[in-house]
Design a protein around this motif. Structure first.
Motif, PDB file in Angstrom:
ATOM      1  N   TYR A   1       4.336  -6.928  -4.325  1.00  0.00           N
ATOM      2  CA  TYR A   1       4.287  -5.537  -3.456  1.00  0.00           C
ATOM      3  C   TYR A   1       3.023  -4.939  -3.361  1.00  0.00           C
ATOM      4  CZ  TYR A   1       9.364  -8.202  -3.678  1.00  0.00           C
ATOM      5  OH  TYR A   1       9.830  -8.475  -3.370  1.00  0.00           O
ATOM      6  N   SER A   2       2.607  -4.190  -2.621  1.00  0.00           N
ATOM      7  CA  SER A   2       1.543  -2.719  -2.610  1.00  0.00           C
ATOM      8  C   SER A   2       2.061  -1.860  -2.648  1.00  0.00           C
ATOM      9  CB  SER A   2       1.087  -3.250  -0.832  1.00  0.00           C
ATOM     10  OG  SER A   2       0.113  -4.616  -1.539  1.00  0.00           O
TER      11      SER A   2
ATOM     12  N   HIS B   1       0.139  -3.523  -6.514  1.00  0.00           N
ATOM     13  CA  HIS B   1      -1.108  -4.042  -6.051  1.00  0.00           C
ATOM     14  C   HIS B   1      -0.672  -2.332  -6.192  1.00  0.00           C
ATOM     15  CE1 HIS B   1      -3.943  -5.314  -3.005  1.00  0.00           C
ATOM     16  NE2 HIS B   1      -5.034  -4.678  -4.108  1.00  0.00           N
TER      17      HIS B   1
ATOM     18  N   TRP C   1       6.991   1.066  -1.183  1.00  0.00           N
ATOM     19  CA  TRP C   1       5.441  -0.125  -1.319  1.00  0.00           C
ATOM     20  C   TRP C   1       5.949  -0.919   0.184  1.00  0.00           C
ATOM     21  CZ3 TRP C   1       6.868  -2.462  -6.472  1.00  0.00           C
ATOM     22  CH2 TRP C   1       7.813  -3.010  -6.582  1.00  0.00           C
TER      23      TRP C   1
ATOM     24  N   VAL D   1      -1.194  -1.692   7.135  1.00  0.00           N
ATOM     25  CA  VAL D   1      -0.247  -2.665   6.435  1.00  0.00           C
ATOM     26  C   VAL D   1       0.219  -3.193   6.873  1.00  0.00           C
ATOM     27  CG1 VAL D   1       0.355  -0.137   5.315  1.00  0.00           C
ATOM     28  CG2 VAL D   1       2.002  -1.099   6.370  1.00  0.00           C
TER      29      VAL D   1
ATOM     30  N   GLU E   1      -3.652  -4.575  -9.897  1.00  0.00           N
ATOM     31  CA  GLU E   1      -2.876  -5.965 -10.104  1.00  0.00           C
ATOM     32  C   GLU E   1      -1.845  -5.177 -11.838  1.00  0.00           C
ATOM     33  OE1 GLU E   1      -4.669  -9.327  -6.607  1.00  0.00           O
ATOM     34  OE2 GLU E   1      -5.009  -8.942  -8.838  1.00  0.00           O
TER      35      GLU E   1
ATOM     36  N   HIS F   1      -3.726  -0.869  -4.690  1.00  0.00           N
ATOM     37  CA  HIS F   1      -5.173  -0.802  -3.532  1.00  0.00           C
ATOM     38  C   HIS F   1      -5.183   0.974  -2.723  1.00  0.00           C
ATOM     39  CE1 HIS F   1      -8.576  -0.852  -1.752  1.00  0.00           C
ATOM     40  NE2 HIS F   1      -7.947  -0.961  -0.333  1.00  0.00           N
ATOM     41  N   ARG F   2      -3.656   1.371  -2.659  1.00  0.00           N
ATOM     42  CA  ARG F   2      -3.061   2.058  -1.633  1.00  0.00           C
ATOM     43  C   ARG F   2      -2.498   3.264  -2.819  1.00  0.00           C
ATOM     44  NH1 ARG F   2      -3.910  -1.879   2.496  1.00  0.00           N
ATOM     45  NH2 ARG F   2      -5.042  -1.995   4.303  1.00  0.00           N
TER      46      ARG F   2
ATOM     47  N   ASP G   1       4.221  -7.627   1.103  1.00  0.00           N
ATOM     48  CA  ASP G   1       2.597  -8.880   2.089  1.00  0.00           C
ATOM     49  C   ASP G   1       2.414 -10.359   0.871  1.00  0.00           C
ATOM     50  OD1 ASP G   1       0.509  -9.798   3.015  1.00  0.00           O
ATOM     51  OD2 ASP G   1      -0.596  -7.915   2.693  1.00  0.00           O
TER      52      ASP G   1
ATOM     53  N   GLU H   1      -0.528 -11.055  -0.641  1.00  0.00           N
ATOM     54  CA  GLU H   1      -0.597 -10.538  -2.529  1.00  0.00           C
ATOM     55  C   GLU H   1       0.540 -11.527  -3.518  1.00  0.00           C
ATOM     56  OE1 GLU H   1      -2.681  -8.418  -3.172  1.00  0.00           O
ATOM     57  OE2 GLU H   1      -3.024  -8.038  -1.412  1.00  0.00           O
TER      58      GLU H   1
END
Length: 250
Positions: free
Chosen positions: A121-122, A186, A146, A230, A92, A188-189, A149, A152
């Motif tokens: 935002y991811s 974020h 992105w 997602v 993060e 992670h992906r 979510d 998040e």
């Protein structure tokens, strides 16, 4: 007199994410004010760092109840000597657009709000058009989309002790309090191969089956299925946000 602000995270074998995390927060915090709660990493990622490293112990990885407890306890401890504490997991990146993050945090400290919620935002790799990241790549030169979510949107900045629910996605007994210029990217992906390798490496750890079942998946196809799940349709990252994150390297 209390010091201004500290930032901390929790890690176990985060050889990819921790260096990114450190390079970001070292721009805005002195090493003396950066803390890593290390769950006995064995990959060397927490060795010989110039910041504060504290060992924490638990039998399981992905024990979310334990993670929340140690984060709450450490936040409370830091607030004895700091006016403000920032907590961000290793994937993060908290940032602001209008000012450098440290200046935005100074404004928060001087204001009346007791805690601040960041809009999250991811970042996700477009595997059809974007290649896997390589060492030294500037992340936001290689990543262009992105997704939003709501889970998040996290309250991770505070002048008072907080109590989080599972996953740090919400607070117990408090509503979100959005700050108009605080965001979370974020990661992670952000790179499928990195996500796959991370899932596979963590199979050697003792897992706690507490609902975070996606952490258990290690087969490429199964991890890719998780990767694609997602919360909303990905969209382009604006140039303003890219400029704020341009320093991040893989």
């Amino acid at each position: 007199m209390k010091k201004k602000c500290a930032v901390f995270t929790t890690v176990k074998n985060e050889s990819v994410f921790l260096p990114i995390w450190l390079r970001h927060y070292q721009q805005y915090f002195s090493n003396d004010d950066i803390y890593i709660l290390d769950h006995f990493s064995t990959d060397g990622s927490t060795a010989n760092l110039p910041v504060n490293v504290r060992l924490v112990s638990n039998d399981y990885v992905n024990d979310h109840e334990w993670l929340v407890k140690i984060a709450q306890d450490f936040q409370r401890q830091l607030l004895e000597t700091y006016q403000c504490v920032v907590f961000a997991e290793s994937d993060e990146i908290i940032y602001s657009l209008e000012k450098p993050l440290n200046e935005t945090l100074n404004d928060f400290i001087q204001g009346d709000d007791l805690y601040a919620t960041c809009s999250g935002y991811s970042v996700i790799q477009d595997t059809q058009s974007e290649s896997a990241l390589s060492s030294g790549d500037y992340i936001f030169e290689k990543r262009n989309v992105w997704y939003k979510d709501a889970a998040e949107d996290k309250t991770l900045i505070s002048k008072v002790p907080l109590e989080w629910n599972w996953g740090f996605h919400s607070l117990k007994g408090r509503n979100n309090n959005y700050h108009r210029d605080l965001y979370i990217a974020h990661l992670h992906r952000f790179d499928f191969e990195t996500m796959l390798k991370r899932h596979q490496e963590r199979t050697s750890f003792q897992q706690k089956n507490d609902g975070g079942g996606h952490h258990w998946k290690t087969n490429r196809d199964n991890v890719f299925e998780v990767f694609r799940q997602v919360a909303s349709q990905p969209f382009l990252i604006t140039e303003q946000h890219k400029r704020a994150l341009k320093h991040l390297t893989y």
